[in-house]
Motif scaffolding. Structure first.
Motif, mmCIF file in Angstrom:
data_model
loop_
_atom_site.group_PDB
_atom_site.id
_atom_site.type_symbol
_atom_site.label_atom_id
_atom_site.label_comp_id
_atom_site.label_asym_id
_atom_site.label_seq_id
_atom_site.Cartn_x
_atom_site.Cartn_y
_atom_site.Cartn_z
ATOM 1 N N ALA A 70 0.803 -1.180 -0.156
ATOM 2 C CA ALA A 70 -0.062 0.059 -0.006
ATOM 3 C C ALA A 70 0.930 1.238 0.135
ATOM 4 C CB ALA A 70 -0.778 -0.001 1.083
ATOM 5 N N GLU A 90 -1.184 -4.156 -5.035
ATOM 6 C CA GLU A 90 -2.334 -3.487 -4.546
ATOM 7 C C GLU A 90 -3.639 -3.911 -5.100
ATOM 8 O OE1 GLU A 90 -2.391 0.798 -5.797
ATOM 9 O OE2 GLU A 90 -1.115 0.164 -7.701
ATOM 10 N N GLY A 109 -2.644 -7.640 -1.159
ATOM 11 C CA GLY A 109 -2.782 -6.075 -1.374
ATOM 12 C C GLY A 109 -4.050 -5.905 -0.538
#
Length: 453
Positions: A70, A90, A109
């Protein structure tokens, strides 16, 4: 790079990004490391097969690969490398809860908060609890062995990792562990990858142990004349008790939070302790009473206790807000040093002395119950002398932690910002052994080069 066309052709449209504006967005994590390079591309993988394809291409062309979750990391572990690729996880966000086995099977993610929410629907809880839990990803948590506010009682990420799928430096996908609580078959390779910061392999799936949702906590907030007296209360409590949370804020961080988002905290306090107990029934009452007695004995000027979960959460949120609140005051160098709990007062005293010596502001918060502190060095990035003094303070804090038998990082990872101090903590033999492991798993050195080792 001519070979880049091969990577673009090997993956679906939209997975590989090369336009400068997109690439720029993936150069830094939250540490904003000024030494970050410029990658030739960003690969936003959508499943493990995409990760394998990207790594195989990188291995064939000796291109550096920087894995990224992130982007909330605080040690430059996801800083991009010139001429490399950033491999972002992500888009891999799947979460599956198995309530019978009490595990979550998640892609890297997925955000920590999303795993908590999905678990809660089944009466279960994923305990690791970084301050950034709402925005940090499970892949990043595994990469740094993240901890958080409740780890004094419930432990850190590695205590909840039962299985991992990992893509190695040649593109091979290996599956380690599983839904089994106990499993000692073979070498303990699973734990080798937890905390390895993307230098040994790239996690594409994690099996996480869950526990029943704890009881609502009671919360105690104590005001102290100094961080040292607050730390002495922590030492006294931890001799016999293990509350579910034991957080410290110094005066500078209290006032930063009050300036940023007023919560009615005591601006005049030298330090605050926020302590919670989720023990059942009478045991919770007894635990909070014992903590209160220790705080008073250590010199607390005021102690407030509440059983109201909303009121308690307000104090916890104030503690979580420290990083963004302090960030509003200037550029930051973020520390993550720890010491054995009995030496917490010495570590905090050292930080205070270093701030005075270098004439820099260092607001400090701490996961006090396990000796993990976060001194936050504030400086003016446009002022060369301010930046120099901040850097000197940063290095001195690392050395102070090492002298106390502590660590340069309790949960954020070494990344790139603390790499130079690692040999002083580990020593030559351990550094050499670590490099042998790295060389065995990544002989060409393509996985997150420049990080950790």
């Amino acid at each position: 790079m001519e070979a880049l066309a091969e990577l673009v052709d090997a993956l679906p449209a939209g997975v590989v990004a090369t336009d400068p504006a997109t690439v720029e967005n993936y150069r830094h994590d939250w540490a904003r490391d000024t030494s970050a390079g410029t990658p030739v591309a960003v690969v936003r993988a959508e499943h493990a097969g995409h990760v394998q394809a990207a790594v195989r291409w990188a291995a064939a062309h000796r291109v550096p690969v920087v894995p990224r979750g992130a982007g909330s990391g605080l040690s430059g572990g996801a800083s991009a490398v010139d001429g490399g690729i950033v491999l972002s996880l992500e888009r891999m966000r799947a979460i599956e809860i198995d309530p019978d086995c009490q595990v979550a099977v998640v892609e890297p993610g997925a955000l920590n908060a999303e795993v908590k929410a999905a678990s809660h629907e089944h009466g279960l809880w994923y305990p690791p609890d970084p301050s950034s839990f709402q925005i940090c990803s499970i892949g990043g948590n595994v990469a740094t062995n993240a901890g958080g506010l409740c780890c004094v009682k419930y432990g850190v990420t590695t205590d909840y990792v039962l299985g991992l799928d990992v893509v190695l430096a040649d593109g091979t996908l290996v599956t380690l562990g599983g839904k089994r609580i106990k499993d000692v078959a073979g070498l303990s390779l699973l734990k080798l990858f937890v905390g390895s910061e993307g230098t040994l392999g790239i996690v594409t799936r994690a099996i996480l142990r869950l526990v029943p949702v704890p009881l609502p906590p009671a919360t105690l907030v104590a005001s102290f004349p100094s961080v040292v007296s607050a730390a002495e209360a922590v030492v006294a409590v931890r001799r016999t008790l293990r509350p579910s949370m034991m957080e410290l804020m110094d005066r500078a961080s209290i006032n930063a939070v009050e300036d940023f988002s007023p919560r009615g905290l005591d601006r005049a306090a030298g330090a605050l302790l926020v302590v919670q107990s989720d023990a059942p029934g009478d045991a919770r009452v007894a635990e909070i009473a014992a903590v209160e007695a220790a705080c008073v004995a250590a010199g607390a000027s005021e102690v407030v206790v509440t059983d109201d979960p909303a009121e308690g959460e307000m104090f916890v949120e104030a503690r979580r807000m420290a990083f963004p609140a302090v960030e509003a005051r200037g550029a930051l160098l973020l520390e993550d040093v720890g010491a054995p709990v009995p030496l917490l007062p010495d570590l905090l005293a050292a930080v205070t002395a270093i701030a005075r010596q270098h004439d820099v502001e260092i607001p400090t918060v701490a996961h006090a119950g396990d000796g993990n502190t976060h001194p936050i060095i504030v400086y003016d990035a446009a002022d060369a002398d301010s930046a120099r003094r901040a850097r000197a303070a940063f290095d001195d804090i690392l050395r102070a932690a090492i002298r106390l038998g502590g660590t340069i990082t309790g949960e954020h990872g070494v990344g790139r910002t603390k790499k130079a101090a690692l040999p002083e903590q580990l020593g030559g033999d351990v550094m050499a052994l670590s490099r042998r492991v790295k060389d065995a798993l990544d002989p060409d050195g393509i996985l997150n080069p420049g990080a950790v080792l």
